[in-house]
Design a protein around this motif. Structure first.
Motif, PDB file in Angstrom:
ATOM      1  N   UNK A 157      65.689   8.149  37.397  1.00 54.78           N
ATOM      2  CA  UNK A 157      66.632   7.482  38.291  1.00 54.78           C
ATOM      3  C   UNK A 157      66.825   6.035  37.834  1.00 54.78           C
ATOM      4  N   UNK A 158      67.972   5.471  38.173  1.00 55.09           N
ATOM      5  CA  UNK A 158      68.125   4.029  38.053  1.00 55.09           C
ATOM      6  C   UNK A 158      67.392   3.378  39.228  1.00 55.09           C
ATOM      7  N   UNK A 159      67.148   2.056  39.203  1.00 55.18           N
ATOM      8  CA  UNK A 159      66.425   1.416  40.314  1.00 55.18           C
ATOM      9  C   UNK A 159      67.053   1.669  41.677  1.00 55.18           C
ATOM     10  N   UNK A 160      68.376   1.549  41.799  1.00 58.25           N
ATOM     11  CA  UNK A 160      69.013   1.753  43.093  1.00 58.25           C
ATOM     12  C   UNK A 160      68.997   3.224  43.498  1.00 58.25           C
ATOM     13  N   UNK A 161      69.123   4.117  42.533  1.00 63.37           N
ATOM     14  CA  UNK A 161      69.046   5.541  42.844  1.00 63.37           C
ATOM     15  C   UNK A 161      67.639   5.929  43.291  1.00 63.37           C
ATOM     16  N   UNK A 162      66.624   5.348  42.656  1.00 63.23           N
ATOM     17  CA  UNK A 162      65.252   5.624  43.072  1.00 63.23           C
ATOM     18  C   UNK A 162      65.000   5.085  44.473  1.00 63.23           C
ATOM     19  N   UNK A 163      65.594   3.935  44.790  1.00 63.39           N
ATOM     20  CA  UNK A 163      65.462   3.399  46.141  1.00 63.39           C
ATOM     21  C   UNK A 163      66.070   4.330  47.179  1.00 63.39           C
ATOM     22  N   UNK A 164      67.264   4.845  46.898  1.00 62.75           N
ATOM     23  CA  UNK A 164      67.901   5.776  47.831  1.00 62.75           C
ATOM     24  C   UNK A 164      67.081   7.049  47.967  1.00 62.75           C
ATOM     25  N   UNK A 165      66.573   7.581  46.846  1.00 61.47           N
ATOM     26  CA  UNK A 165      65.779   8.808  46.881  1.00 61.47           C
ATOM     27  C   UNK A 165      64.481   8.595  47.649  1.00 61.47           C
ATOM     28  N   UNK A 166      63.834   7.444  47.432  1.00 60.04           N
ATOM     29  CA  UNK A 166      62.578   7.149  48.123  1.00 60.04           C
ATOM     30  C   UNK A 166      62.771   7.177  49.635  1.00 60.04           C
ATOM     31  N   UNK A 167      63.786   6.484  50.112  1.00 59.24           N
ATOM     32  CA  UNK A 167      63.935   6.354  51.558  1.00 59.24           C
ATOM     33  C   UNK A 167      64.597   7.566  52.188  1.00 59.24           C
ATOM     34  N   UNK A 168      65.352   8.320  51.406  1.00 56.80           N
ATOM     35  CA  UNK A 168      65.865   9.586  51.913  1.00 56.80           C
ATOM     36  C   UNK A 168      64.708  10.557  52.153  1.00 56.80           C
ATOM     37  N   UNK A 169      63.772  10.618  51.192  1.00 58.46           N
ATOM     38  CA  UNK A 169      62.589  11.470  51.362  1.00 58.46           C
ATOM     39  C   UNK A 169      61.710  10.982  52.505  1.00 58.46           C
ATOM     40  N   UNK A 170      61.607   9.666  52.661  1.00 61.35           N
ATOM     41  CA  UNK A 170      60.755   9.120  53.716  1.00 61.35           C
ATOM     42  C   UNK A 170      61.325   9.385  55.103  1.00 61.35           C
ATOM     43  N   UNK A 171      62.644   9.292  55.231  1.00 62.91           N
ATOM     44  CA  UNK A 171      63.263   9.442  56.551  1.00 62.91           C
ATOM     45  C   UNK A 171      63.397  10.898  56.970  1.00 62.91           C
ATOM     46  N   UNK A 172      63.630  11.779  55.995  1.00 62.45           N
ATOM     47  CA  UNK A 172      63.852  13.189  56.306  1.00 62.45           C
ATOM     48  C   UNK A 172      62.652  14.013  55.846  1.00 62.45           C
ATOM     49  N   UNK A 173      62.146  14.890  56.686  1.00 59.60           N
ATOM     50  CA  UNK A 173      62.675  15.251  58.010  1.00 59.60           C
ATOM     51  C   UNK A 173      62.026  14.508  59.165  1.00 59.60           C
TER      52      UNK A 173
END
Length: 314
Positions: free
Chosen positions: A38-54
């Motif tokens: 991932x790029x840095x911003x993509x990794x940030x989105x992936x990190x917090x998407x996984x953290x928030x869901x479910x």
């Protein structure tokens, strides 16, 4: 009249703090792995998407004002990890990142004193002094003759320090939220705040990443290796929900300048993991820094117990 010594942390809180230290130390190696996919911003989105869901489907919103959730998500998410991911991408080793990010201790103590009027005790002051010497030793490595700094850039170091200052700001947000809404659920607070950075990271990726559009194609998701998924899930579930859930719980129970110094143990774990897993070399100056950081952590952890014991004997 002498001021009463601060009470030592209960055993369960001490154990929780050390678990967080271990998770966050390994966390930097996992970040390096994640940035391979991932790029840095993509990794940030992936990190917090996984953290928030479910998680957000199973916990109610925290009983705090929405502004604290928003501020925490921005400072801890976009600010801290946006900067750290960028630092690791443009030029910073996992081992050095685990050290530089811990300057948040100094930022936290400063802002806690100015904004929350939390005065540091003697063990904390001594521990911070030892930690400062340790950080100086890490810096001296890069001025020594023959030192290799190929994996480190000035921009990377600067971004890491910006990330540390943002982490300190999130610590103050937690304390202010606790002051206004005592007894709120830390897990719910962290989980719902993880929704905040997702859209900013997606927007930053769409603006800065040339390949951002590929994530709109199902084939891109299907082709992502298991290591990429594993890195995102570890960063989201273990490091964010587990680590920051425990960290936030500690901050709701104790003053910020009592909790923040425990993160001084993270460089010890980070340097060890960087050496064993990524093959990063530790110089004599860096070993000296490790020694001072260990002494600082021992002072912060054991100092209040020693002071309390002396008070009882006196």
């Amino acid at each position: 009249m002498n001021r009463a010594a601060p009470a030592p942390l209960p055993t369960r809180d001490l154990v929780a703090a050390l678990v967080v230290v271990a998770i966050w130390g390994v966390n930097f190696v996992v970040m390096k792995w994640g940035l391979r996919y991932f790029t840095p911003f993509q990794l940030g989105a992936a990190r917090y998407l996984c953290a928030a869901l479910p998680l957000v489907f199973f916990v109610r919103p925290p009983a705090v004002h929405w502004r604290w959730v928003l501020l925490y998500g921005l400072f801890q998410g976009v600010g801290q990890f946006g900067m750290v991911f960028l630092a690791l991408h443009v030029g910073l080793t996992a081992a050095l990142a685990s050290v530089l990010v811990q300057t948040q201790v100094f930022f936290t103590a400063l802002w806690a004193f100015l904004l929350l009027h939390e005065r540091p005790g003697r063990p904390l002051v001594i521990g911070m002094g030892l930690a400062a010497i340790g950080l100086a030793c890490f810096g001296l490595h890069f001025t020594s003759p023959g030192a290799s700094a190929g994996d480190v850039t000035v921009l990377g170091v600067g971004l890491a320090l910006c990330g540390a200052s943002s982490w300190a700001a999130s610590n103050i947000v937690v304390r202010r939220a606790q002051q206004q809404s005592p007894g709120y659920d830390p897990l719910a607070f962290v989980g719902w705040s993880c929704l905040v950075p997702i859209l900013p990271f997606i927007a930053l990726s769409a603006w800065a990443d040339a390949d951002a559009a590929r994530w709109l194609q199902p084939a891109t998701w299907a082709a992502l290796p298991l290591a990429g998924w594993g890195a995102a899930l570890f960063l989201g579930w273990v490091a964010t929900i587990g680590g920051y859930g425990l960290w936030t719980l500690l901050l709701t129970r104790h003053p910020a300048n009592r909790v923040a110094p425990f993160s001084l143990g993270v460089p010890v774990v980070g340097l060890t993991a960087g050496t064993l897993v990524l093959g990063e070399v530790i110089s004599p100056w860096q070993w000296a820094g490790v020694a001072f950081v260990v002494m600082a952590l021992a002072c912060v952890v054991l100092g209040p117990r020693w002071v309390a014991a002396r008070g009882r004997r006196g």
